[in-house]
Motif scaffolding. Structure first.
Motif, short mmCIF file in Angstrom:
data_model
loop_
_atom_site.label_atom_id
_atom_site.label_comp_id
_atom_site.label_asym_id
_atom_site.label_seq_id
_atom_site.Cartn_x
_atom_site.Cartn_y
_atom_site.Cartn_z
N ILE A 176 -71.03 -73.44 -13.29
CA ILE A 176 -69.70 -72.96 -13.68
C ILE A 176 -69.79 -71.56 -14.28
O ILE A 176 -68.96 -70.69 -13.99
CB ILE A 176 -69.02 -73.95 -14.64
N SER A 235 -67.98 -68.42 -12.70
CA SER A 235 -66.98 -67.78 -13.55
C SER A 235 -67.23 -66.29 -13.72
O SER A 235 -66.29 -65.53 -13.90
CB SER A 235 -66.94 -68.45 -14.92
N SER A 236 -68.49 -65.88 -13.65
CA SER A 236 -68.78 -64.47 -13.85
C SER A 236 -69.03 -63.70 -12.55
O SER A 236 -68.72 -62.52 -12.47
CB SER A 236 -69.99 -64.30 -14.78
N ALA A 247 -63.56 -63.89 -9.99
CA ALA A 247 -63.80 -63.80 -11.44
C ALA A 247 -62.91 -62.78 -12.14
O ALA A 247 -62.52 -63.00 -13.29
CB ALA A 247 -65.27 -63.47 -11.69
#
Length: 151
Positions: free
Chosen positions: A111, A115-116, A121
């Motif tokens: 995750i 997420s990054s 993102a």
């Protein structure tokens, strides 16, 4: 010659495919670290550690895999110490899939990477809400009258 709508649909589907492919690339470090595939990573991702362990049937639905494939993937994840299959506490006929401590760590890594490093993102919250609304089956509006489908 394809219609304008067909071309637009083709572009949209290619864009979705591109997001998936680039997300898989972002996941590569975690996949190597935990010795799993993108598909087994997806299975880990579908198990929320803050919810009761889901039955195997639910995992199959969430991953769009057959029960046999989920069994195979769970065997792989068990061999790596990422999940455990147990008898359901509420229905002894069912087996549930539970993350181990290592499985929680793997899920968190997956995750965090997505997420990054995902192509999504940097999208604003409103854009992400729109994407979710468009692509998630449970959030689709009720079917419209077919004669009004293009409105």
């Amino acid at each position: 010659m394809a219609s304008s709508r067909e071309q637009q649909l083709s572009q949209a589907l290619f864009a979705v495919y591109d997001v998936v492919a680039r997300t898989d690339e972002a996941l590569a470090p975690a996949l190597r670290q935990y010795e799993i595939t993108a598909t087994t990573a997806h299975l880990l991702w579908t198990i929320d550690p803050d919810e009761p362990a889901p039955p195997m049937r639910t995992v199959a639905q969430r991953t769009h895999c057959s029960p046999q494939n989920v069994t195979f993937m769970c065997q792989q994840l068990e061999a790596r110490g990422l999940v455990e299959r147990r008898t359901s506490p509420t229905d002894k006929r069912q087996r549930v899939v539970e993350l181990t401590a290592r499985g929680r760590s793997a899920r968190e890594s997956i995750i965090a990477l997505v997420s990054s490093d995902s192509p999504l993102a940097d999208q604003p919250r409103a854009a992400l809400d729109t994407i979710i609304e468009l692509l998630m089956p449970h959030s689709r509006p009720a079917p419209q009258d077919p004669s009004r489908a293009d409105e």
